[in-house]
Design a protein around this motif. Sequence first.
Motif, PDB file in Angstrom:
ATOM      1  N   ALA A 149      -1.372  -6.918  -7.785  1.00  0.00           N
ATOM      2  CA  ALA A 149      -1.975  -7.137  -6.469  1.00  0.00           C
ATOM      3  C   ALA A 149      -1.734  -5.960  -5.522  1.00  0.00           C
ATOM      4  CB  ALA A 149      -1.424  -8.420  -5.842  1.00  0.00           C
ATOM      5  N   TRP A 150      -0.760  -5.112  -5.844  1.00  0.00           N
ATOM      6  CA  TRP A 150      -0.394  -4.008  -4.958  1.00  0.00           C
ATOM      7  C   TRP A 150      -1.495  -2.942  -4.956  1.00  0.00           C
ATOM      8  CZ3 TRP A 150       2.867  -3.021  -1.169  1.00  0.00           C
ATOM      9  CH2 TRP A 150       3.157  -1.700  -0.823  1.00  0.00           C
ATOM     10  N   GLN A 151      -2.104  -2.741  -3.787  1.00  0.00           N
ATOM     11  CA  GLN A 151      -3.132  -1.709  -3.648  1.00  0.00           C
ATOM     12  C   GLN A 151      -2.677  -0.551  -2.774  1.00  0.00           C
ATOM     13  OE1 GLN A 151      -5.818  -1.595  -5.408  1.00  0.00           O
ATOM     14  NE2 GLN A 151      -5.562  -3.609  -6.355  1.00  0.00           N
ATOM     15  N   GLY A 152      -1.400  -0.574  -2.399  1.00  0.00           N
ATOM     16  CA  GLY A 152      -0.856   0.577  -1.699  1.00  0.00           C
ATOM     17  C   GLY A 152      -0.384   0.278  -0.301  1.00  0.00           C
ATOM     18  N   ALA A 153       0.180   1.313   0.315  1.00  0.00           N
ATOM     19  CA  ALA A 153       0.741   1.207   1.660  1.00  0.00           C
ATOM     20  C   ALA A 153       0.194   2.333   2.525  1.00  0.00           C
ATOM     21  CB  ALA A 153       2.266   1.284   1.610  1.00  0.00           C
ATOM     22  N   LEU A 154      -0.100   2.007   3.754  1.00  0.00           N
ATOM     23  CA  LEU A 154      -0.506   2.997   4.740  1.00  0.00           C
ATOM     24  C   LEU A 154       0.635   3.205   5.713  1.00  0.00           C
ATOM     25  CD1 LEU A 154      -4.159   1.811   5.506  1.00  0.00           C
ATOM     26  CD2 LEU A 154      -3.461   3.776   4.139  1.00  0.00           C
ATOM     27  N   GLU A 155       1.155   4.418   5.722  1.00  0.00           N
ATOM     28  CA  GLU A 155       2.202   4.758   6.692  1.00  0.00           C
ATOM     29  C   GLU A 155       1.526   5.197   7.983  1.00  0.00           C
ATOM     30  OE1 GLU A 155       5.203   7.298   5.054  1.00  0.00           O
ATOM     31  OE2 GLU A 155       5.099   6.364   3.068  1.00  0.00           O
ATOM     32  N   GLY A 156       2.269   5.806   8.875  1.00  0.00           N
ATOM     33  CA  GLY A 156       1.681   6.251  10.132  1.00  0.00           C
ATOM     34  C   GLY A 156       0.571   7.249   9.886  1.00  0.00           C
ATOM     35  N   ILE A 157      -0.643   6.955  10.352  1.00  0.00           N
ATOM     36  CA  ILE A 157      -1.771   7.859  10.190  1.00  0.00           C
ATOM     37  C   ILE A 157      -1.836   8.737  11.424  1.00  0.00           C
ATOM     38  CG2 ILE A 157      -4.258   8.009   9.820  1.00  0.00           C
ATOM     39  CD1 ILE A 157      -4.136   5.159   8.715  1.00  0.00           C
ATOM     40  N   THR A 158      -1.835  10.047  11.231  1.00  0.00           N
ATOM     41  CA  THR A 158      -1.780  10.965  12.355  1.00  0.00           C
ATOM     42  C   THR A 158      -2.986  11.897  12.358  1.00  0.00           C
ATOM     43  OG1 THR A 158      -0.508  12.602  11.113  1.00  0.00           O
ATOM     44  CG2 THR A 158       0.731  10.947  12.338  1.00  0.00           C
ATOM     45  N   LEU A 159      -3.297  12.385  13.556  1.00  0.00           N
ATOM     46  CA  LEU A 159      -4.307  13.422  13.730  1.00  0.00           C
ATOM     47  C   LEU A 159      -3.587  14.745  13.917  1.00  0.00           C
ATOM     48  CD1 LEU A 159      -6.507  11.529  16.316  1.00  0.00           C
ATOM     49  CD2 LEU A 159      -7.001  11.810  13.893  1.00  0.00           C
ATOM     50  N   GLU A 160      -4.319  15.832  13.861  1.00  0.00           N
ATOM     51  CA  GLU A 160      -3.702  17.115  14.159  1.00  0.00           C
ATOM     52  C   GLU A 160      -3.245  17.104  15.609  1.00  0.00           C
ATOM     53  OE1 GLU A 160      -6.232  20.335  13.218  1.00  0.00           O
ATOM     54  OE2 GLU A 160      -6.462  19.772  11.107  1.00  0.00           O
TER      55      GLU A 160
END
Length: 464
Positions: free
Chosen positions: A174-185
Amino acid sequence: MMQTTPAVRQCPALLIASTASGQGKTTLTAALARLHSRQGRKVRVFKCGPDFLDPYWHELASGAPVHSVDLWMTGEADIHARLQAAAQEADLILVEGVMGLFDGSPSAADLARLLGLPVLAVVDASAMAGTFGAVAYGLQHYQPGLRWAGLVANRVASSHHADLLRQGLRDPQAWQGALEGITLEGPQKKAALLPERHLGLVAAHELGDALQRLDAAADALARTPLGQRPWKADSGQASWQDWAVDLALPSQAAEQPPAIAPRLTGRTIAVARDAAFAFIYPANLDCLRAMGARLAFFSPLAGDRLPSCDALWLPGGYPELHAPALQANTGLRADLAQHIGAGRPVWAECGGMLALCESVTDTAGHTQRLWGLLPGQVHMQSRLAGLGMQQLELPGGVLRGHTFHYSRLETAMQQTGRSSRPGAAVQADRGEALYRHGSVQASYFHAWFASCPRAVARLLGAAA
């Protein structure tokens, strides 16, 4: 003569759901759409439930118009027709859920079961460890009959945190992954990748770096198992084709949507459209065109005058954020006064109604003038003043729609009706008022035009 079910090729499709609002459904849906469209695939996105703002992000991510699907407001026949059409041309169909997976009646889960859509959940795991597994198990097993695609952990602090979350799952697949902090430049924008204000997300067209934000989300997703899932199976490996859905209309489903009669043929409908009047369902424009109307768009914020027209539609939006610019367009105000004085119809929804009023006062007590063509003062507040599905009885029939606003209106205008909740007797409970002032009809109610085109035609001046 026997009817045949239209041939529809199978198309990978997902319903992106969660436990509640604010978990990251829109970010994940838009990131998936952007990731696959960058890879050359045709992606079509739908939004479950009433929403004007999330679809702007999905349209930017996918490059295609985004329609709402709701078993009550838009109806089963409309949903089947729209998804069938999408499956004919799309490589991937994504449907963003509304609120939590099982919230509402009907819910996003009901839609997923009806269409056979695999459910991909996204959960804010910022304050979780092993409990993440219990949440995943509950989402998967709470109601029977759902296809399960797995889940993504959002707002994860580190790779170690992701390991703890994954270890809590009873089903490792069931694990499709993790999203950590998404940053812009530049400065980090972890909490505001898709910024919000009252009524929801800031619309994509209001941000100059909107596409950069979507690319940042797509880049983060590309590093997850979901983002790296192969399009086609290789040596028995799981692929996107495992989530294919046959969206042909089942024989037992509701009939195809009825044909729309050309009740507005020869009539020109002026439609305000800009950042102050942005709450427009594409399906509503389609409905007006199907009735034969010619649409003349104009932007009050850009200084446009009122186009030559037989009737005017002022949609909802954010007039309270643009009051000085609206008041400064004195030429348009004069045109509107002349239009109303000539007895030509106006349908003003929510923000469109507010813009016609005398003034708006914000939560800090600061008052700004508006067009002053309707008697009434608008007061913004921090608490929701109206939320939910509604129906409105009109001379031409009953329109379905919804309400969602953070303001209240003080007015002496005549009330000619009230909306009511689904399941209640029409006008039996205290929904939104329908006001009439001269040729203007106005309400906080947002209408889904295709639910009763005849009523919309009457609002816009068609003969009975």
